[in-house]
Design a protein around this motif. Structure first.
Motif, short mmCIF file in Angstrom:
data_model
loop_
_atom_site.label_atom_id
_atom_site.label_comp_id
_atom_site.label_asym_id
_atom_site.label_seq_id
_atom_site.Cartn_x
_atom_site.Cartn_y
_atom_site.Cartn_z
N PRO A 30 0.78 -1.29 -0.08
CA PRO A 30 -0.04 -0.06 -0.10
C PRO A 30 0.86 1.23 -0.06
O PRO A 30 0.53 2.22 -0.66
N VAL A 31 1.97 1.28 0.72
CA VAL A 31 2.68 2.51 0.65
C VAL A 31 3.60 2.56 -0.57
O VAL A 31 3.56 3.81 -0.81
N ARG A 32 4.07 1.48 -1.13
CA ARG A 32 4.56 1.84 -2.34
C ARG A 32 3.54 2.30 -3.50
O ARG A 32 4.11 3.28 -4.31
N ILE A 33 2.42 1.93 -3.49
CA ILE A 33 1.45 2.29 -4.56
C ILE A 33 1.20 3.78 -4.20
O ILE A 33 1.02 4.36 -5.19
N LEU A 34 1.16 4.08 -2.97
CA LEU A 34 0.86 5.63 -2.76
C LEU A 34 1.81 6.45 -3.33
O LEU A 34 2.00 7.46 -3.63
N TRP A 35 3.12 5.83 -2.98
CA TRP A 35 4.34 6.72 -3.48
C TRP A 35 4.33 6.74 -5.03
O TRP A 35 4.89 7.86 -5.54
N GLU A 36 4.19 5.61 -5.58
CA GLU A 36 4.12 5.42 -7.28
C GLU A 36 3.13 6.77 -7.63
O GLU A 36 3.51 7.42 -8.76
N GLN A 37 2.16 6.85 -7.14
CA GLN A 37 1.10 7.42 -7.73
C GLN A 37 0.99 9.13 -7.17
O GLN A 37 0.57 9.87 -7.75
N LEU A 38 1.40 9.24 -6.08
CA LEU A 38 1.13 10.47 -5.10
C LEU A 38 2.50 11.10 -5.03
O LEU A 38 2.70 12.52 -5.41
N LEU A 39 3.45 10.59 -4.92
CA LEU A 39 4.88 11.40 -4.65
C LEU A 39 5.83 11.11 -5.74
O LEU A 39 6.64 12.00 -5.84
N GLN A 40 5.83 9.96 -6.61
CA GLN A 40 6.68 10.05 -7.54
C GLN A 40 6.75 11.25 -8.64
O GLN A 40 7.60 11.46 -9.05
N PRO A 41 5.46 11.67 -9.11
CA PRO A 41 5.64 12.61 -9.98
C PRO A 41 6.15 13.89 -9.26
O PRO A 41 6.99 14.47 -10.20
N TRP A 42 6.01 14.23 -8.17
CA TRP A 42 6.92 15.44 -7.73
C TRP A 42 8.28 15.11 -7.74
O TRP A 42 9.38 15.90 -8.03
N ALA A 43 8.72 13.73 -7.24
CA ALA A 43 10.12 13.32 -7.28
C ALA A 43 10.84 13.41 -8.86
O ALA A 43 11.98 13.91 -8.98
N LEU A 44 10.14 13.08 -9.94
CA LEU A 44 10.70 13.22 -11.16
C LEU A 44 10.79 14.47 -11.51
O LEU A 44 11.81 14.99 -11.99
N TYR A 45 9.82 15.33 -11.33
CA TYR A 45 10.01 16.85 -11.54
C TYR A 45 11.18 17.29 -10.71
O TYR A 45 11.83 18.33 -11.34
N ARG A 46 11.35 16.98 -9.42
CA ARG A 46 12.25 17.87 -8.62
C ARG A 46 13.81 17.42 -9.20
O ARG A 46 14.74 18.07 -9.07
N ARG A 47 13.85 16.05 -9.59
CA ARG A 47 15.03 15.55 -10.18
C ARG A 47 15.56 16.03 -11.46
O ARG A 47 16.39 15.60 -12.21
N GLY A 48 14.43 16.55 -12.47
CA GLY A 48 14.59 16.68 -13.60
C GLY A 48 14.87 15.79 -14.62
O GLY A 48 15.54 15.42 -15.38
N ILE A 49 13.94 14.66 -14.41
CA ILE A 49 13.87 13.44 -15.25
C ILE A 49 13.27 13.84 -16.39
O ILE A 49 12.26 14.60 -16.54
N ASP A 50 14.04 13.14 -17.49
CA ASP A 50 13.37 13.24 -18.76
C ASP A 50 12.68 12.05 -19.37
O ASP A 50 11.67 12.40 -20.13
N LEU A 51 12.86 10.76 -18.71
CA LEU A 51 12.26 9.97 -18.98
C LEU A 51 12.24 8.77 -17.83
O LEU A 51 13.27 8.68 -17.61
#
Length: 477
Positions: free
Chosen positions: A163-184
């Motif tokens: 459950p924690v992993r799913i929440l991270w993937e859907q709620l926190l991951q988008p922000w982590a990708l933006y903050r780290r400047g991920i291209d793909l």
């Protein structure tokens, strides 16, 4: 203001007076893992030379030269370090690839098998497949030690809990990708973020939750069915680990074939024939007989282990004296029925469950076995048959799903629902050493075609195609 030397990219703390001239030395470290000891969770920090290096740590870049900058105070040294770090990142020719590796587990249980093997080997091999790309892996497994060119972003959340992993993937991951400047982003196991700030590639191992829904818990089945379909439709490219999985994605989900790349898994270099003395010592250590049948895999319904018990019972009923049957693997789900069936058939003295086998022991188990039995009803790939062949151990495998792609003509492919046929072939392999030798030789030859280096190279090619929006040119091993 004080006279200091700022050193960036030094592999260890030391008092190198020839370089520093006896001046106080500051060393800059990038920290992206945290296991206490007063070290920041992430970022760059400075420590004065002569102390012990913080563990675990990652340096700004292991191949940077020395930077001797005199008359710097601590604050200005940190500012310069940040500046140099930003310039070095900007000078990279490649893109920044994010790797969602939160499913990675190094624990000694069924959670450390299957998809976890795929994730771990790709993390190990991707940086060397294309060093012009910058890689950052997002994960929760703190025990993983990466290659030098792979950055880690370790979550403080207990993402080993689904459950924690799913929440991270859907709620926190988008922000982590933006903050780290991920291209793909590479979503390495089934599911990508539904709201992603960047395009992503997703790996699909199989669609067994659609083909064999009765072998899954209702919650798992619902999660995979819903999130996998949504992720596949949003992904720019899809990686399938077999042609069978690709065909299933096309048939069950209606995805155009040109969006799907088939990239086979590899086999770890640790799987190879071992010296007879080492194998004999292992048998003595584990109390194993000279001959035994082996199955390796999680104890779960789709592995079809009930068929093995019935086929083994047929052998005994026919007056044969088969060697013990060892079913090695962690308890997954619905495993209780298997133990009950062993008791009902009176096989307690002949069929054994040693539990999960640590990765480092697996080559010894394969080498010690007479043959590997793999009657699975559905697989996205099938690593145990490949690992067994790489060790020179004959394979009797199901002919279902992707397994013919892996085994080919190097093993015996059997109907996974025909227990009489399995009993017959077990008796034949047991009584014909020349057949076992032939299968072992063919297996060794076939296993050489599957390498993780090739898989990483093809995966990088898929990244570049996804970034460019073009189709991949597939080359199979």
């Amino acid at each position: 203001m004080v006279d200091v030397v700022l050193r960036i990219g030094v592999n260890a703390f030391s008092n190198e007076t020839a370089l520093t001239g006896g001046l106080p030395t500051y060393e800059v470290w990038m920290v992206d893992r945290h296991e206490g000891r007063g070290v920041p969770a992430e970022g760059i920090y400075l420590t004065k030379g002569g102390g012990d290096a913080p563990e675990p740590h990652r340096m700004l870049a292991p191949d940077w030269p020395y930077y001797n900058i005199r008359r710097l105070n601590r604050q200005l040294a940190l500012l310069v370090a940040f500046f140099i770090h930003a310039i070095m990142d900007a000078m990279r020719e490649g893109y920044h690839i994010g790797l969602n590796a939160h499913l990675l587990s190094l624990e000694s249980s069924y959670r450390g098998a299957g998809a976890h093997v795929y994730i771990r080997h790709l993390l190990d091999h991707l940086p060397s497949a294309d060093s012009s790309l910058l890689y950052t892996a997002f994960l929760g497994e703190r025990r993983y030690r990466p290659p030098a060119a792979l950055r880690l972003q370790v979550s403080r959340l207990p993402t080993a809990r689904p459950p924690v992993r799913i929440l991270w993937e859907q709620l926190l991951q988008p922000w982590a990708l933006y903050r780290r400047g991920i291209d793909l982003l590479h979503a390495m196991a089934f599911v990508g973020p539904l709201a992603s700030p960047c395009p992503f590639v997703v790996t699909i191992f199989d669609l067994s939750f659609l083909r064999c829904p009765e072998t899954f818990r209702p919650g798992n089945r619902l999660y995979l069915r819903l999130l996998t379909q949504l992720s596949i439709r949003r992904a720019r490219r899809i990686i399938a680990i077999s042609e069978h999985t690709k065909a299933d994605i096309i048939r069950w989900l209606g995805i155009p074939p040109e969006r799907i790349e088939v990239i086979y898994c590899g086999v770890d270099e640790g799987f190879h024939p071992l010296p007879a003395e080492e194998v004999s010592a292992f048998r003595r250590e584990k109390g194993l007989p000279e001959r035994f049948f082996l199955h390796v895999g999680t104890l779960e319904p789709r592995k079809n282990l009930g068929l093995l018990l019935r086929a083994y019972d047929r052998l005994r009923a026919a007056g044969e004296d088969p060697p013990p049957l060892i079913l090695a693997g962690g308890k997954g789900w619905m495993w209780e029925r298997l133990f009950s069936q062993r008791e009902e058939l009176g096989l307690e003295d002949s069929v054994h469950f040693p539990g999960y086998v640590p990765f480092e022991e697996l080559p010894l188990w394969y080498n010690a076995a007479t043959c590997l039995l793999y009657p699975s009803l559905h697989e996205g790939f099938g690593l145990p048959p490949l690992e067994s062949m790489a060790c020179g151990t004959p394979v009797l495998s199901s002919n279902a799903a992707s397994l013919p792609e892996v085994v080919g003509d190097a093993g015996l492919l059997l109907d996974p629902r025909d227990e009489e046929l399995w009993a017959h072939e077990l008796a034949r392999v047991m009584s014909q050493p020349e057949l076992r030798r032939e299968l072992a030789e063919r297996g060794l030859d076939r296993a050489r075609r599957f390498t993780w280096g090739w898989a990483a190279e093809e995966t990088v090619q898929t990244y570049r195609c996804a970034l460019a929006g073009t189709a991949n040119v597939q080359t199979l091993p």
